[in-house]
Design an enzyme around this catalytic site. Sequence first.
Site, mmCIF file in Angstrom:
data_model
loop_
_atom_site.group_PDB
_atom_site.id
_atom_site.type_symbol
_atom_site.label_atom_id
_atom_site.label_comp_id
_atom_site.label_asym_id
_atom_site.label_seq_id
_atom_site.Cartn_x
_atom_site.Cartn_y
_atom_site.Cartn_z
ATOM 1 N N ASN A 190 33.561 16.570 28.387
ATOM 2 C CA ASN A 190 34.392 17.791 28.429
ATOM 3 C C ASN A 190 33.557 18.969 27.912
ATOM 4 O OD1 ASN A 190 36.953 19.077 28.949
ATOM 5 N ND2 ASN A 190 37.252 19.207 26.735
ATOM 6 N N LYS A 191 34.182 20.114 27.879
ATOM 7 C CA LYS A 191 33.510 21.357 27.494
ATOM 8 C C LYS A 191 32.675 21.208 26.229
ATOM 9 C CE LYS A 191 33.357 24.470 29.212
ATOM 10 N NZ LYS A 191 32.156 24.682 30.075
ATOM 11 N N ARG A 220 37.530 27.619 38.105
ATOM 12 C CA ARG A 220 36.971 26.687 37.120
ATOM 13 C C ARG A 220 38.045 25.710 36.640
ATOM 14 N NH1 ARG A 220 39.889 27.689 33.304
ATOM 15 N NH2 ARG A 220 38.972 25.994 32.135
ATOM 16 N N GLY A 221 37.616 24.703 35.842
ATOM 17 C CA GLY A 221 38.545 23.668 35.374
ATOM 18 C C GLY A 221 38.492 22.512 36.367
ATOM 19 N N ALA A 222 38.279 21.309 35.871
ATOM 20 C CA ALA A 222 37.993 20.170 36.759
ATOM 21 C C ALA A 222 39.040 19.960 37.870
ATOM 22 C CB ALA A 222 37.808 18.914 35.916
ATOM 23 N N ASP A 247 36.449 16.725 31.917
ATOM 24 C CA ASP A 247 35.805 16.984 33.207
ATOM 25 C C ASP A 247 35.460 15.702 33.925
ATOM 26 O OD1 ASP A 247 35.368 19.696 31.817
ATOM 27 O OD2 ASP A 247 34.912 19.961 33.952
ATOM 28 N N ARG A 306 28.762 22.514 40.898
ATOM 29 C CA ARG A 306 28.943 22.144 39.482
ATOM 30 C C ARG A 306 28.902 20.613 39.412
ATOM 31 N NH1 ARG A 306 32.910 25.323 35.774
ATOM 32 N NH2 ARG A 306 31.258 24.779 34.320
ATOM 33 N N GLN A 343 36.569 30.578 27.356
ATOM 34 C CA GLN A 343 37.797 30.189 28.084
ATOM 35 C C GLN A 343 38.993 30.083 27.142
ATOM 36 O OE1 GLN A 343 34.807 28.752 28.328
ATOM 37 N NE2 GLN A 343 34.471 27.818 30.327
HETATM 38 O O1 MRU Z 1 33.377 25.108 32.477
HETATM 39 P P1 MRU Z 1 34.841 24.987 32.716
HETATM 40 O O2 MRU Z 1 35.620 26.156 32.251
HETATM 41 O O3 MRU Z 1 35.147 24.628 34.153
HETATM 42 O O4 MRU Z 1 35.272 23.744 31.818
HETATM 43 C C1 MRU Z 1 36.598 23.343 31.791
HETATM 44 C C2 MRU Z 1 36.841 22.252 30.809
HETATM 45 O O5 MRU Z 1 35.967 21.808 30.125
HETATM 46 C C3 MRU Z 1 38.213 21.682 30.789
HETATM 47 O O6 MRU Z 1 38.512 21.184 29.537
HETATM 48 C C4 MRU Z 1 38.296 20.541 31.820
HETATM 49 O O7 MRU Z 1 37.821 20.939 33.060
HETATM 50 C C5 MRU Z 1 39.676 20.053 31.965
HETATM 51 S S1 MRU Z 1 40.707 21.239 32.739
HETATM 52 C C6 MRU Z 1 42.235 20.566 32.956
#
Ligand code: MRU
Length: 342
Positions: free
Chosen positions: A245-246, A46-48, A236, A89, A195
């Site tokens: 973002n999240k 996970r994480g962009a 993201d 995703r 997270q």
């Molecule tokens: O759903 P996730 O855990 O993949 O979401 C991650 C986020 O929202 C992060 O803030 C984003 O991807 C940036 S990570 C460097």
Amino acid sequence: MQTRTIEWRNGKVVTIDQTRLPHETVFLELKTCEEVAEAIENMKIRGAPLLGAAAAFALALTAYNSRAKTVEKLIREMEKAAETLKKTRPTAFNLFWAIDRILEKAKTFEGNAENLATFVVKEAQKIADEDVEANRLIGKHGANLIMDGDVILTHCNAGALATVGYGTALGVIRAAWEQGKHIRVIATETRPKLQGARLTTYELKSDGIPVTLITDNMVGYVMRKQLVKKVVVGADRIVKDAVINKIGTFTIAVLAREHNIPFYVAAPKSTFDLTHTSSDVIIEERSPEEVTHICSKRIAVEGIDVLNPAFDITPLEYVTAIICESGILYKEDFGKFRTSCT
Ligand code: MRU
């Protein structure tokens, strides 16, 4: 947190299962594109920025395992794999960026199928390497915004785990810490997948950076008590008019503005989708169980309606500056967004 979160090792993709952290460090050895897609869907990966690198390595697996005798056939197989990956995703832009970069380069490749497979593996590796370099630069630029004594609030996990290494928002925090600045972090737990509680506190604690965990609904309280000096979050997708973002990021941005607290977004340019606006973006909706359950334990009665958007949209007017590998882009310059950050 010095090691890389994802690696190509002898025809396999090795990565950490993030759903098992912080209690267990379990490494996954993924052998096919489908296995990577499953790991992405279930948020083991996970994480962009990490999603971008993982998608690139997934295409590398397709190419590496292919028996295609011609370049045309191999490209068709990769396009099919790309379709599967793009469905995993829909919000994180890096995933699409990395897939399109590999496919575009493959289409202009001159050589046979075997050479193309080698090229794709190398290109995926390059995407991973570039991500770490970008994060180091984001950290270097962003650390200039952090003062000795600052308390920085961050949301979700935009750390080494969300990238190939070092992190974006946590990269800024790490770089400031490495410069010897005495800083502290407030991490929001980040419901529903936690997270912040599971990953951000784990990363910061491993590095010895002081961190205080709060629940998401405590942000207003800590800001009003003047316990927060700056907010730094990841992204993201950054579009012409907003940062995506999240879920919960927008609430924090509104509260930050109300309390005159700078709100910074740290992201590599592979997150920038500057041909679209927020209304074009699909916000991922995840399973209701993520809300009705915590760590697989049901907390809500059965049969209720649930809303579970994974991300929200923060209009750029709430953002003080965007930190990318090229430097810091301040609010005043958002108008020339496309040209300034190149
Ligand atoms: O759903 P996730 O855990 O993949 O979401 C991650 C986020 O929202 C992060 O803030 C984003 O991807 C940036 S990570 C460097």
